[in-house]
Design an enzyme around this catalytic site. Structure first.
Site, PDB file in Angstrom:
ATOM      1  N   TRP A  12       0.817  -1.222   0.000  1.00 26.43           N
ATOM      2  CA  TRP A  12       0.000   0.000   0.000  1.00 26.43           C
ATOM      3  C   TRP A  12       0.845   1.265   0.000  1.00 26.43           C
ATOM      4  CZ3 TRP A  12      -4.520  -1.607   3.840  1.00 26.43           C
ATOM      5  CH2 TRP A  12      -5.367  -2.510   3.170  1.00 26.43           C
ATOM      6  N   LYS A  13       2.158   1.127   0.082  1.00 23.77           N
ATOM      7  CA  LYS A  13       3.071   2.269   0.026  1.00 23.77           C
ATOM      8  C   LYS A  13       2.595   3.370   0.990  1.00 23.77           C
ATOM      9  CE  LYS A  13       4.422   0.833  -4.556  1.00 23.77           C
ATOM     10  NZ  LYS A  13       4.889   1.177  -5.892  1.00 23.77           N
ATOM     11  N   HIS A  97      12.776  -2.672  -1.602  1.00 22.50           N
ATOM     12  CA  HIS A  97      11.926  -2.216  -2.702  1.00 22.50           C
ATOM     13  C   HIS A  97      12.694  -1.143  -3.488  1.00 22.50           C
ATOM     14  CE1 HIS A  97       8.683  -0.197  -4.836  1.00 22.50           C
ATOM     15  NE2 HIS A  97       7.986  -1.316  -4.675  1.00 22.50           N
ATOM     16  N   GLU A  99      11.852   1.613  -4.611  1.00 23.38           N
ATOM     17  CA  GLU A  99      11.664   2.991  -4.126  1.00 23.38           C
ATOM     18  C   GLU A  99      12.565   3.266  -2.925  1.00 23.38           C
ATOM     19  OE1 GLU A  99       7.389   2.808  -3.826  1.00 23.38           O
ATOM     20  OE2 GLU A  99       7.297   2.667  -6.003  1.00 23.38           O
ATOM     21  N   GLU A 169      10.912  -7.168  -9.467  1.00 29.18           N
ATOM     22  CA  GLU A 169      10.183  -5.946  -9.788  1.00 29.18           C
ATOM     23  C   GLU A 169      11.021  -5.087 -10.735  1.00 29.18           C
ATOM     24  OE1 GLU A 169       6.899  -5.176  -6.810  1.00 29.18           O
ATOM     25  OE2 GLU A 169       8.636  -4.040  -6.165  1.00 29.18           O
ATOM     26  N   GLY A 236       1.115  -2.976  -6.255  1.00 29.85           N
ATOM     27  CA  GLY A 236       1.044  -1.634  -5.679  1.00 29.85           C
ATOM     28  C   GLY A 236      -0.314  -1.011  -5.953  1.00 29.85           C
ATOM     29  N   GLY A 237      -0.380  -0.216  -7.007  1.00 33.45           N
ATOM     30  CA  GLY A 237      -1.585   0.567  -7.326  1.00 33.45           C
ATOM     31  C   GLY A 237      -2.878  -0.235  -7.288  1.00 33.45           C
TER      32      GLY A 237
HETATM   33  P1  PGA Z   1       2.609  -1.190  -9.034  1.00 34.34           P
HETATM   34  O1  PGA Z   1       3.712  -1.295  -7.872  1.00 34.34           O
HETATM   35  O2  PGA Z   1       1.755  -2.430  -8.943  1.00 34.34           O
HETATM   36  O3  PGA Z   1       1.834   0.071  -8.714  1.00 34.34           O
HETATM   37  O4  PGA Z   1       3.341  -1.111 -10.337  1.00 34.34           O
HETATM   38  C1  PGA Z   1       4.330  -2.512  -7.578  1.00 34.34           C
HETATM   39  C2  PGA Z   1       5.294  -2.342  -6.435  1.00 34.34           C
HETATM   40  O5  PGA Z   1       5.953  -1.297  -6.354  1.00 34.34           O
HETATM   41  O6  PGA Z   1       5.433  -3.236  -5.563  1.00 34.34           O
END
Ligand code: PGA
Length: 254
Positions: A12-13, A97, A99, A169, A236-237
């Protein structure tokens, strides 16, 4: 071939307040009740972990965190440790991750220390690896995957009970809508499994789940899951809306 239970994990970031996260988790639990042959995990922001833990209690859905520090406690302002996450009800922790690597300076070495700490405390690490656009264009994808897997696990003793998960990823596919094709994902997953075999030994490599992450949606999960080395997804999204995440959890067409 080893039987690997598919894992569909939601990252869910930095989304959802505790109240919103608790509500979404409760809704998700209702929507995936009875889904068989799949494990489900959600990773909310730290501050939302208690609310989500309460909402998921007794549902069979696992709770995860998105990051942690490698020390158990100490003067590390703003950080959270493995014992804290375990006490809060987490079973999993996402580590490395892209990010975190790109925006917060994480390196293979900090990721390695986190993997070691997670395992020492009985948390299952979801070790994220993946190449950038530039690395793929330069033909360096396999080398990058080999390096991130080897360095992320260097000197760490992993057992079948550790529950180690690896997530492939590709950075160019995260949040961009550009999903890797099933064939391209399979090629990377096979390479990761081969490298895991060299680092951990073949039996453990064969029982380790490798998730795909990067613009996974209800509409593309089924074809990805047909690939032999793809054992689930890190989403993610599309995990933010319970209905869309439930559509991914229920990926089987029949
Ligand atoms: P995303 O993100 O599904 O929004 O592309 C995946 C993630 O960063 O784990």
């Amino acid at each position: 071939m080893e039987q690997r239970l598919p894992l569909i994990a939601g990252n869910w970031k930095m989304h959802k307040t505790p109240a919103e996260a608790g509500r979404a988790a409760g809704e998700l639990a209702g929507l995936v009740r009875g889904a068989a042959g799949v494990e489900v995990m959600v990773a909310p922001a730290f501050v939302a972990i208690p609310a989500v833990a309460a909402a998921l209690s007794g549902t069979g859905i696992a709770l995860g965190a998105q990051n942690m520090h490698w020390e158990d406690h100490g003067a590390f302002t703003g950080e959270c440790s493995a014992p804290m996450l375990v006490d809060a009800g987490c079973a999993y922790v996402i580590l490395g991750h892209s990010e975190r690597r790109q925006l917060f300076g994480e390196t293979d070495e900090t990721v390695r220390k986190k993997v070691a700490s997670a395992l020492a405390h009985g948390l299952k690490p979801v070790l994220c690896v993946g190449e950038t656009d530039g690395e793929r264009d330069a033909g360096r994808t396999m080398e990058v995957l080999d390096t991130q897997v080897a360095r992320g696990l260097d000197g760490i003793s992993v057992t079948p009970e550790s529950g180690l998960v690896v997530a492939y990823e590709p950075v160019w596919a995260i949040g961009t809508g550009r999903t890797a094709t099933p064939d391209l994902a399979q090629e990377a997953h096979a390479r990761i499994r081969e490298k895991l075999g060299k680092v951990l030994g073949k039996p453990l490599a064969n029982s380790t789940r490798i998730l795909y992450g990067g613009s996974v949606k209800p509409g593309n999960i089924a074809e990805l899951m047909e690939m032999p080395d793809l054992d689930g997804a890190l989403v993610g999204g599309a995990s933010l809306e319970p209905a869309s995440f439930a559509g991914i959890v229920r990926f089987r067409r029949t």
